[in-house]
Design an enzyme around this catalytic site. Structure first.
Site, short mmCIF file in Angstrom:
data_model
loop_
_atom_site.label_atom_id
_atom_site.label_comp_id
_atom_site.label_asym_id
_atom_site.label_seq_id
_atom_site.Cartn_x
_atom_site.Cartn_y
_atom_site.Cartn_z
N ASP A 39 34.62 92.23 -50.81
CA ASP A 39 34.05 93.52 -51.21
C ASP A 39 34.20 94.51 -50.06
O ASP A 39 33.95 94.18 -48.90
CB ASP A 39 32.58 93.36 -51.57
CG ASP A 39 32.04 94.57 -52.31
OD1 ASP A 39 32.83 95.29 -52.94
OD2 ASP A 39 30.82 94.80 -52.26
N HIS B 237 29.01 107.45 -50.12
CA HIS B 237 28.03 106.35 -50.08
C HIS B 237 27.70 105.97 -48.65
O HIS B 237 26.52 105.77 -48.31
CB HIS B 237 28.60 105.14 -50.83
CG HIS B 237 27.76 103.90 -50.69
ND1 HIS B 237 26.49 103.80 -51.21
CD2 HIS B 237 28.01 102.71 -50.06
CE1 HIS B 237 25.99 102.60 -50.94
NE2 HIS B 237 26.89 101.93 -50.23
N GLU C 37 25.25 97.97 -57.37
CA GLU C 37 26.30 98.82 -56.84
C GLU C 37 27.41 98.90 -57.87
O GLU C 37 27.98 97.87 -58.27
CB GLU C 37 26.85 98.25 -55.52
CG GLU C 37 25.83 98.31 -54.39
CD GLU C 37 26.40 97.88 -53.05
OE1 GLU C 37 25.77 98.18 -52.03
OE2 GLU C 37 27.47 97.24 -53.04
N GLU D 55 30.99 99.43 -58.95
CA GLU D 55 32.25 99.30 -58.23
C GLU D 55 33.40 99.08 -59.20
O GLU D 55 33.20 98.82 -60.39
CB GLU D 55 32.18 98.12 -57.25
CG GLU D 55 30.98 98.20 -56.30
CD GLU D 55 31.07 97.23 -55.14
OE1 GLU D 55 32.16 96.67 -54.91
OE2 GLU D 55 30.04 97.03 -54.46
N ASP E 262 27.97 94.80 -57.96
CA ASP E 262 27.66 93.98 -56.79
C ASP E 262 26.15 94.05 -56.55
O ASP E 262 25.66 94.90 -55.82
CB ASP E 262 28.45 94.51 -55.58
CG ASP E 262 28.24 93.64 -54.35
OD1 ASP E 262 28.11 92.42 -54.50
OD2 ASP E 262 28.20 94.20 -53.23
N ARG F 205 18.22 94.63 -51.03
CA ARG F 205 18.26 95.51 -49.86
C ARG F 205 17.31 95.04 -48.76
O ARG F 205 17.61 95.25 -47.57
CB ARG F 205 17.90 96.93 -50.27
CG ARG F 205 18.85 97.56 -51.27
CD ARG F 205 20.27 97.63 -50.76
NE ARG F 205 21.14 98.36 -51.69
CZ ARG F 205 22.44 98.48 -51.55
NH1 ARG F 205 23.05 97.91 -50.52
NH2 ARG F 205 23.17 99.14 -52.44
N GLN G 199 18.97 92.16 -47.09
CA GLN G 199 20.14 92.68 -46.37
C GLN G 199 19.75 93.31 -45.04
O GLN G 199 20.41 93.11 -44.02
CB GLN G 199 20.87 93.69 -47.25
CG GLN G 199 22.16 94.25 -46.65
CD GLN G 199 22.87 95.22 -47.59
OE1 GLN G 199 22.41 95.45 -48.72
NE2 GLN G 199 23.97 95.77 -47.14
N LYS H 23 23.81 89.39 -50.90
CA LYS H 23 24.90 89.69 -51.82
C LYS H 23 25.40 88.47 -52.58
O LYS H 23 25.95 88.61 -53.68
CB LYS H 23 26.08 90.28 -51.04
CG LYS H 23 25.79 91.57 -50.29
CD LYS H 23 25.84 92.77 -51.20
CE LYS H 23 25.82 94.06 -50.42
NZ LYS H 23 26.03 95.24 -51.26
N THR I 282 27.45 88.52 -58.55
CA THR I 282 28.36 89.65 -58.72
C THR I 282 28.85 89.60 -60.16
O THR I 282 29.37 88.56 -60.59
CB THR I 282 29.56 89.57 -57.76
OG1 THR I 282 29.09 89.53 -56.41
CG2 THR I 282 30.48 90.76 -57.95
N GLU J 95 20.53 104.94 -53.27
CA GLU J 95 20.80 106.37 -53.11
C GLU J 95 20.03 107.21 -54.12
O GLU J 95 19.53 108.29 -53.79
CB GLU J 95 22.30 106.62 -53.26
CG GLU J 95 23.15 105.93 -52.20
CD GLU J 95 24.61 105.92 -52.58
OE1 GLU J 95 25.32 106.87 -52.21
OE2 GLU J 95 25.03 104.97 -53.29
#
Length: 403
Positions: free
Chosen positions: A117, A124, A190, A192, A224, A228, A231, A244, A248, A349
């Site tokens: 990834d 972003h 996410e 993608e 994905d 957070r 992470q 992560k 996925t 975001e």
């Protein structure tokens, strides 16, 4: 023209013809299929019925044998498909192999060899920097010199519709004195775009940007999923790991590169000029329009054409150290985010790190995902004559942590 009755606005017209794996009526046997209008053509059966030379490549229930074939074979299959669906002499022979889309169950279209990834949206990356470091927001010093990425976990790449169990792990907010353990409290998505490798490469021989279409078979959508809080704690100093690797999700249909000619646009201007191995002469930016829906409500529409690093550059960087490609490798773009508020590709975001809850049309508010939430990412691309090329959906519902 076609002997099929296709709506003018179908995202699965003859200019698309993506590939996937499906089954019908609870029967475990998986077939290779191509969505056309409101139906799926059983390509496994159609190839056998017409004694096509490539029929043996379609009998394993996954796309890997076809992926491993040469680009010449990919073109041959696509040309035969268009012949079958446009020439009336095939109508009676193939009509019996059309299954209504509502009756099929889709599966992971290919066996994933490796998963990588990237982190290739400048919008972003800048948003993330400002969220986490509001007084010193900036791109990492290497960001405009190379496509940053991490090596993910192929075994937890799931088909669209597979539920996602809230992961557990260690988390430590900045205000806490010590870490704690438990379910993620900041579960995110996410949006993608993924690229599926067909033809492999040799160890020690990098793949150039010019050879992108000789190795990449097609394109799909990717979610994905990201924890957070896990992470933030584990990425000191290395990158994402447990945050992560739990899930996925990918869309069921792989759109071949040949279907995206009208979506190709010039990539963004890059400054500083990249190293020679990252330079390109072909336009492989892609004008894809994504949509993110949370519990049925549209919350964002990220534009893929704004990505800073293109798919050929990512592939070249992925192999420049001599790493080889394997059939079934999947690499994803990283979060797709545009310059506007309603173009953000993650809840991180959209809620600005949880500090700005956003409201859904039904009056509910969200910062990050709650148990029972369902996320659907869809996408289209321009086709010939004003048509739209559809990618289908990548869907996932959050289940509570078992502990």
């Amino acid at each position: 023209m076609t002997w099929l009755e296709l709506a003018d606005d179908t995202p699965f017209g003859l200019d698309n013809l993506p590939y996937g794996a499906f089954s019908v009526g609870g029967v475990p046997e998986r077939r290779i299929g191509v969505p056309v209008g409101e139906h799926v053509l059983d390509l496994t059966a159609a190839a056998a019925e017409t004694a096509a030379a490539f029929a043996p490549l379609l009998t394993s229930g996954v796309l890997n044998p076809l992926l491993a074939a040469s680009p010449g074979t990919w073109r041959e299959v696509r040309e035969r498909l268009r012949d079958w669906l446009t020439e009336p002499r095939y109508a009676d022979q193939l009509r019996k192999h059309l299954v209504p889309q509502g009756e099929v169950t889709t599966h992971l279209a290919f066996e994933v060899a490796d998963y990588v990834d990237f982190y290739s949206s400048e919008h972003h990356a800048l948003n993330a920097s400002e969220i986490f470091r509001p007084d010193a927001a900036e791109l990492p010093p290497n960001w405009k010199h190379l496509p940053i990425g991490y090596h993910g976990r192929a075994g937890t790449v799931f088909a669209s519709g597979t539920p996602v169990v809230r992961p557990r792990g260690q988390r430590k907010p900045r205000s806490a004195d010590a870490p704690s353990f438990g379910p993620s409290r900041l579960l995110d998505i996410e949006a993608e775009v993924g690229f599926v490798v067909g033809a492999p490469s040799t160890v020690g021989t990098p793949v150039s940007t010019e050879d992108f279409a000789d190795h990449v078979f097609g394109v799909c959508l990717v979610n994905d999923w990201s924890a957070r809080d896990l992470q933030a704690w584990e990425s000191q100093p290395l990158g994402p790991f447990l945050a992560k690797s739990f899930a996925t999700s990918v869309s069921p249909w792989i759109v071949p590169l040949a279907a995206l000619d009208h979506a190709r646009v010039e990539g963004p201007k890059q400054d500083p000029e990249p190293f020679d191995y990252l330079r390109t002469t072909e336009n492989w930016g892609l004008d894809l329009a994504l949509e993110i829906r949370l519990n049925g409500h549209l919350v964002s529409s990220p534009p893929f054409a704004t990505q800073y690093w293109t798919a050929p550059q990512q592939l070249a960087h992925l192999t420049i150290n001599g790493a080889s490609l394997r059939t079934g490798d999947l690499y994803a773009s990283g979060t797709v985010t545009g310059p506007e508020r309603d173009q953000r590709g993650s809840l991180l975001e959209l809620s600005w790190g949880g500090r700005e809850p956003f409201e859904l049309p039904d009056g509910q508010t969200r910062t990050f995902l709650e148990d029972g939430d369902e996320v659907v990412i869809s996408g289209t691309a321009p086709g010939p004559g004003g048509a739209r090329i559809g990618f289908g959906e990548v869907r996932g519902k959050v289940l509570p942590s078992p502990g």
